[in-house]
Design an enzyme around this catalytic site. Structure first.
Site, PDB file in Angstrom:
ATOM      1  N   GLY C 148      11.736  56.963 -18.553  1.00 36.88           N
ATOM      2  CA  GLY C 148      12.312  57.941 -19.458  1.00 36.88           C
ATOM      3  C   GLY C 148      13.477  57.330 -20.221  1.00 36.88           C
ATOM      4  N   CYS C 149      13.730  57.841 -21.422  1.00 39.72           N
ATOM      5  CA  CYS C 149      14.799  57.238 -22.231  1.00 39.72           C
ATOM      6  C   CYS C 149      16.166  57.487 -21.617  1.00 39.72           C
ATOM      7  CB  CYS C 149      14.724  57.715 -23.676  1.00 39.72           C
ATOM      8  SG  CYS C 149      14.708  59.499 -23.892  1.00 39.72           S
ATOM      9  N   ASN C 150      16.405  58.694 -21.121  1.00 38.33           N
ATOM     10  CA  ASN C 150      17.667  58.944 -20.418  1.00 38.33           C
ATOM     11  C   ASN C 150      17.732  58.139 -19.123  1.00 38.33           C
ATOM     12  OD1 ASN C 150      18.744  61.237 -22.084  1.00 38.33           O
ATOM     13  ND2 ASN C 150      16.841  62.180 -21.432  1.00 38.33           N
TER      14      ASN C 150
END
Lengths: 342, 342, 342, 342
Positions: C148-150
């Site tokens: 995930g980007c976060n």
């Protein structure tokens, strides 16, 4: 004495803008709010920025007791609006914000909007809602049709000039730049922040935008002959504000003098000193219109730049201004707030 | 009867915001506007969005006849403000928007702002201007010191919790996100649209931001012991709006109940239903504060999110709220406008 | 020799970003593009910014002859992705950009995503795609699960510190600020330009964001005990860029030295000089990560700020970096472009 | 073999854009970077987004050993540029990005820029840098003058049409919308984020913009008679992208066919299918130009909309394209990157 109003279509941007404006209006009380798809919800859920207000919950149109209402704003999409208004009490004062009663000729309506008009009989009674030019008719009207936001901007630029006969009628160009809120809460990919911000584009190029129907109707009536202008809208990554750059042939000083004379005494129209150029920054959130006239290095050409807030003066502010007149209130009540800057 | 006010420092954003708010205030008249560097100019030149108003031209501070003024707003940079206020009539009511009279201890002032205070004798008389917590003192004050915009946001989050003793005092973190108008009209490369838009960053990381002086002073006073929080501001590409994400240890429900009780009856403070989260979109251009309390999956932790408009409730709106009190007017006069949305 | 790749889910932002990156990659050829809902369209219609490229038209997944493909990127929504990947040839190399193969425990997957996993048997084979920490496994993997980007942003902040044991494990807070493109092309009111721009808000507050599943899994594995952090995402009005403000207890200098050592030699990770703070402006459109470490005025506390482009290093750039490794190409091929500034 | 280049004026936006483009160019090496006011600084300090590159530190122009340089880009303000270039070795290849060598007639230069030209003797040697129309001259040129970004956009719209004689010459209007990066890093109030974002305005209305000098020169030369167009620039709240809406008289289909023929085979010019309208979103960060031709509902009128990135194709990208030609490299080297979207 306070007048009671209803807003039909209270879950869209123009409905919310009406509530914002009326929330500090000294003579109006919001007695009913309708939004069929969101009936039963509180406004604080639909628009949290209105949380501090004591507002009625959303209901369906059918649930409103119109005998208690002095005036209804109808902030619905076109086509839906005519179907709803047709069923409202015939004595109710109505300000319609949709396109449904702007065009007097049902054939022209059908040409631009694609459907047969469902309330043809009411079109004769509707008054075109560009306050500064239809003030007397609006005062005594039962049904007022709010103008398109682009149509309003372009008419503030051109009406005095066409009427005074100081510009050529066959080479008028309006290059218009429009904020995205004019598209409403439509869920479309090109309106997403990721796709709209940081860029811009023209659309409906070449004479395809529906507001041309209003331009044709009004300008031809004023000129006493057919007038067709070129009009190119552009979608800009801002939320409020229309800027129209008008290219006309004529003497720039005469154009300027005509504008100054036409708008003298108007509470919301500011004609800037000759050669100054307005900015949408200066009208955001307000009911004011700023107009600048400039000459060109090419003799006999003038440029008229007009700015206003599409949601306020271009839609809900205009509607409130008209409602004030229809209810015998001060025309400027609730509308004198300055723009938000920065 | 209308009270006459003066605004010193009328060419900056907080000065302009004061004029915007006062332009529809029923009980105030703008009698003088000062801005030494732009003296002689009309406000329509400095802020064209105020073009429709009949305002006095800009003058220097020296040119104002303060015997005709009931209250002066001072919207100058810190350090300049104390030098100007020192010379004003001693009977004049003053609301200062700068940092100059916020810190009671001159040593603490010097530590955070770098210079010796030039009006030490007046610091004792100044009342800290966070209206909801100093209302009675403000009513009878002659000189009120407006709070920092970040300092206001953080105090709305933490004051009731510290006072009630429902959170731990040694692990408080405020992660703050601030709009760019808080930096004023400063001409700096990082504030240019080209360099600020489309991105963001933290700054003054690690306990370097000056508003910590206010946090330390107020929270320690409330707690009766030294309280030092962690506070990280971030600069965001929006023009108005501060959001503070507060991380505290304590029972989330107790935190919520404390907030609800503390702000019951406050006209401008909206505590959202438990678990809801506020947005700066909903307070832009308004004097309202929205606060949301949420529990965490980790027991004993709560998150309190607070939003307000830095230029309005965080600065000029707060100043007007205090001026209303000082002049015996309705505290909410001129301040009940809803936020601009969208 | 050029490797042939396919992109499944080519009509979303991560698919488009893959094409942008690969368009100047010396060793890859785009042999097939699939998007079931838009099959039959040309990419120039779906993404006009790719108009200059000679790309295959969109097809359905079924229409691709995978025998001619060396590696497939799967840029589909979670749940759909596992159903599609399950049916692909078992010998095909795959980089999945969805959430479907990030979590090793099917129960944890179900807890965060709500549905039973449809390809449980493939989860054991999937390698977690955070390149800098799983490089060797990725080189020999058949199926790589993009993070995930976060989750990527937070792990760049915390992994070296947890592994080195230089910070406390029970009071970690990541306050994250995320660009809107992370939400994809979803048609939601709050993602419209009119509602997102000029404001911001927290969401999924209190431990509700799905990327916590990844944090829990990875940090607990690294620490050899359960680690649960606090993580609050905020939605910002920018299109690209994540900034994570990490609050940790530990010696700031030791934290800094640990980061410098951990990332020495990494082509895409830039650790800034001690006390400097990164900005998302500086990584927009690039595969680079900037990390800044700062001490706090409170002894024993450090702040670590990490920025990256969510669509590039946080998603498609990471995916290409992994594909390069899986295909035996230079890890940095196609990825060394500088950020776009301004 | 790698060519060595210098960039004079490396601390502005066009200098930074050159470095961005060259950083992945296979045949160029940045051997020297000059910026007198910031000499001694590292590029990572001036532009942190270039931090990952191994670049020479900034020096003064005097410190560069030009005997080691194959070509110098001069990215200085006009007037300064001519003074610096005059002193450079006479054998050095130079691409100037300023306005100083665009206008062949020193009187016309003085008329638009206000000062006497300090290097009149070099104007004869300078080749106008609009690559697609001066390609052969550029290949053998020593000094190439980059065009203005608005001037480039307008010429892509009009040159083929004027040359082919398919439009009227006396009623041409270019309504142009320009991104703010075109104004450079100038510290002006109206370029601050707080004052520029969320609004827009026209400027230099009525024939006052300096790029008219280029239009007059080039269009009159092409037509063999004096051609004066109307040109109104507008400042928009985006960082990159120019959109020119051209209003011309002529047969729209003939206009379209002329454009298609003129740009056949051009690697960077994309003429869209008839009736489609381009967007600046699709060229941001790239060297591509998108052109759309549409007919109007008024017979005999056509609208040509052209978009490009002002910093890339409108300035630094064009400069690199020219440098490639002057150095005998592939014209497209370093320039084939797709736009950044979203």
């Amino acid at each position: 004495m306070t007048k009671k109003i209803a807003i039909i279509g209270a879950s869209g941007y123009t409905g919310a803008e009406l509530i914002r404006l009326i929330s500090t209006h000294p003579g109006l009380e919001i007695a009913a709010l309708a939004a069929n798809s969101k009936a039963g919800m509180r406004m604080a859920q639909v628009f949290p920025f209105l949380r501090h207000l004591d507002l009625p919950d959303l209901v369906t149109v059918d649930q409103i007791d119109f005998s208690q209402i002095d005036l209804a704003f109808c902030a619905l999409p076109h086509k839906t609006s005519q179907e709803v208004i047709r069923e409202l009490p015939k004595s109710l004062k109505i300000v319609d914000l949709s396109a449904d009663f702007r065009l007097r000729d049902p054939e022209v309506y059908k040409q631009w909007y694609g459907n047969d008009h469902a309330a043809v009989e009411m079109q004769g009674e509707a008054v075109y809602g560009l306050t500064e030019f239809y003030r007397d008719e609006i005062k005594s009207a039962r049904l007022v049709a709010g103008t398109g936001c682009n149509a309003a901007t372009g008419q503030f630029t051109l009406r005095p000039l066409i009427e005074a006969g100081v510009i050529g009628l066959d080479d008028i160009i309006l290059d218009m730049k429009c904020a995205v809120s004019g598209a409403g809460r439509s869920l479309k990919e090109n309106l997403l922040h990721a796709e709209l911000s940081e860029g811009y584009n023209a659309y409906a190029v070449g004479g395809k935008h529906r507001h041309l129907g209003e331009f044709d109707q009004e300008f031809s009536k004023l000129a006493g002959r057919e007038v067709k202008i070129q009009f190119t809208p552009h979608l800009l990554p801002v939320n409020r504000g229309i800027l129209s750059t008008g290219y006309v042939s004529g003497d720039a000083q005469e154009v300027y003098d005509t504008m100054v004379a036409a708008y003298a005494g108007e509470p919301f129209i500011q004609v800037l000193p000759f050669g100054e150029v307005p900015s949408t920054h200066d009208v955001r959130g307000s009911n004011f219109v700023h107009i600048g006239v400039t000459g060109d290095r090419i003799a006999g050409r003038a440029i008229v730049v007009t700015v206003l807030d599409n949601l306020c003066k271009g839609s809900s502010g205009q509607a409130l201004q008209n409602a004030n007149l229809m209810l015998g209130l001060d025309e400027t009540a609730g509308l004198m707030g300055a723009a938000l800057f920065p």
